[in-house]
Design an enzyme around this catalytic site. Structure first.
Site, mmCIF file in Angstrom:
data_model
loop_
_atom_site.group_PDB
_atom_site.id
_atom_site.type_symbol
_atom_site.label_atom_id
_atom_site.label_comp_id
_atom_site.label_asym_id
_atom_site.label_seq_id
_atom_site.Cartn_x
_atom_site.Cartn_y
_atom_site.Cartn_z
ATOM 1 N N GLU A 1 0.832 -1.212 0.000
ATOM 2 C CA GLU A 1 0.000 0.000 0.000
ATOM 3 C C GLU A 1 0.866 1.262 0.000
ATOM 4 O O GLU A 1 2.082 1.200 0.222
ATOM 5 C CB GLU A 1 -0.924 0.012 1.210
ATOM 6 C CG GLU A 1 -0.163 0.112 2.527
ATOM 7 C CD GLU A 1 -0.887 0.971 3.556
ATOM 8 O OE1 GLU A 1 -1.248 2.121 3.224
ATOM 9 O OE2 GLU A 1 -1.057 0.503 4.690
ATOM 10 N N LYS B 1 -4.882 -1.192 14.114
ATOM 11 C CA LYS B 1 -4.176 -0.174 14.895
ATOM 12 C C LYS B 1 -4.844 -0.017 16.256
ATOM 13 O O LYS B 1 -6.068 0.022 16.360
ATOM 14 C CB LYS B 1 -4.157 1.142 14.141
ATOM 15 C CG LYS B 1 -3.134 1.096 13.006
ATOM 16 C CD LYS B 1 -3.077 2.388 12.248
ATOM 17 C CE LYS B 1 -4.265 2.540 11.361
ATOM 18 N NZ LYS B 1 -4.122 2.051 10.006
HETATM 19 N N1 PSU Z 1 -1.011 1.226 8.757
HETATM 20 C C1 PSU Z 1 0.049 1.997 9.058
HETATM 21 N N2 PSU Z 1 0.013 3.289 8.683
HETATM 22 C C2 PSU Z 1 -1.030 3.793 7.948
HETATM 23 C C3 PSU Z 1 -2.142 2.968 7.609
HETATM 24 C C4 PSU Z 1 -2.068 1.685 8.051
HETATM 25 O O1 PSU Z 1 1.007 1.527 9.668
HETATM 26 O O2 PSU Z 1 -0.976 4.959 7.583
HETATM 27 C C5 PSU Z 1 -3.278 3.477 6.736
HETATM 28 C C6 PSU Z 1 -3.764 2.316 5.835
HETATM 29 O O3 PSU Z 1 -3.568 2.708 4.502
HETATM 30 C C7 PSU Z 1 -5.216 2.145 6.169
HETATM 31 C C8 PSU Z 1 -5.587 3.527 6.580
HETATM 32 O O4 PSU Z 1 -5.956 1.638 5.095
HETATM 33 O O5 PSU Z 1 -4.467 3.951 7.369
HETATM 34 C C9 PSU Z 1 -6.907 3.546 7.323
HETATM 35 O O6 PSU Z 1 -7.478 4.804 7.247
HETATM 36 P P1 PSU Z 1 -9.008 5.047 7.653
HETATM 37 O O7 PSU Z 1 -9.079 4.708 9.113
HETATM 38 O O8 PSU Z 1 -9.276 6.507 7.368
HETATM 39 O O9 PSU Z 1 -9.841 4.136 6.799
#
Ligand code: PSU
Ligand code: MN
Length: 308
Positions: free
Chosen positions: A26, A158
């Site tokens: 990603e 997370k």
């Molecule tokens: N994991 C990490 N750092 C990040 C992300 C995941 O270590 O920046 C990102 C991923 O791309 C994930 C996104 O899809 O955060 C989720 O964002 P949201 O909660 O707005 O969907």
């Protein structure tokens, strides 16, 4: 078949035509998740981890409104330095396409592009989920996991998220949550969460067999592989909890929500831990890229027998 909005690098085109193992990576982590220059270093190192297993890395991103799989080093540099990139999840692709914008793809965004290109294995840091600040803020990552047949390697969700609610959602949607060499769902920065996975598997071979069995039944969800951060880089849950609570309270005070919430929390937690959490974040990303490479090799061996 060639899609008008998707462009594969020569290396990925070749790997696909030879039936070689590929790992999608990603790019929101590059554009919104990590500070410069650690983001560039990380992007290069993740590709290196994948290559060391014999698989080919396909970093996914949007450049000038094109969905790209496989970036050159110059393009990685451009993406890591650019300040006006979009964070591209499902709803944002068309925006980026019509505005000819650059963008980092989230877990959901990367899964969409990789699935359209017939790539079956993907590595990220931590998936999005149900936020603590608002139970209506549910990441599109969960929807993508529910509807995309792909092996996704992460270090859990997370810890800034409501982890029990995130696991409930995955259960409802029929997404298996595999613990790699663990019975416990890892919490990104920490190896422990007090929550269970749906199955424990101890080798890349078992994971490939599991995915084959899952998809053979006509199920079309992802198989989520949770790989705990290495022991040396893990931060105890008790140490992270107050930091996360403080960052979360600040986000609510400042009215931060939607797409901006996850990047705000990650960077604030990094400041509050004097970059200890950043080091952990980098370590788990590399660890996941390596495991995904190993799994891609095992998947490749079985590909011919697969219906999918
Ligand atoms: N994991 C990490 N750092 C990040 C992300 C995941 O270590 O920046 C990102 C991923 O791309 C994930 C996104 O899809 O955060 C989720 O964002 P949201 O909660 O707005 O969907
Ligand atoms: Mn969200």
């Amino acid at each position: 078949m060639k899609h008008p909005h998707i462009e594969l690098s020569p290396e990925i085109t070749r790997a696909l035509s030879m039936g070689a193992p590929i790992v999608a990576l990603e790019s929101t982590v590059i554009t919104h998740g990590l500070p410069h220059p650690q983001n560039l270093e990380l992007a290069r190192d993740m590709e290196k981890q994948v290559r060391e297993t014999g698989a080919t890395p396909a970093t996914v991103a949007l450049l000038d409104g094109k969905i790209r799989l496989g970036l050159s080093d110059e393009e990685l540099v451009q993406l890591s330095e650019s300040e006006s990139t979009l964070k591209v999840s499902h709803r944002d692709f068309a925006t980026a396409i019509v505005k000819k914008a650059n963008g980092g793809t989230t877990v959901a965004g990367t899964m969409l592009a990789a699935n359209m290109s017939n790539i079956k294995v993907f590595a990220t840091g931590g998936i999005g989920g149900v936020h603590k600040e608002s139970s209506f803020d549910i990441s599109t990552d969960l929807k993508a996991l529910a509807e995309t047949p792909m092996i996704v390697v992460c270090a859990g969700a997370k810890a800034i998220l409501d982890l029990p609610a995130t696991l409930e959602y995955l259960e409802t949607m029929g997404v298996p949550v595999i613990g790699y060499k663990t019975d416990e769902f890892p919490a990104f920065y920490s190896r422990e969460s007090g929550l269970n996975v749906s199955a424990r598997l101890d080798s890349p071979k078992e994971i490939a067999e599991f995915a084959k069995a899952h998809w053979s039944l006509g199920l079309r969800s992802a198989v989520l592989v949770t790989n705990p951060v290495p022991e040396t880089d893990s931060i105890p849950k008790s140490e992270m909890e107050p930091v996360i609570a403080k960052a979360s309270a600040e986000a609510m005070e400042q009215g931060i929500h939607g797409q901006a919430l996850t990047p705000f929390l990650l960077s604030r937690i990094s400041e509050l831990t004097k970059e200890k959490s950043l080091k952990t974040n980098l370590a788990l990303l590399l660890n996941n890229a390596r495991l995904a490479g190993e799994i891609a090799n095992e998947v490749n061996v079985r590909k011919k027998e697969w219906a999918i």
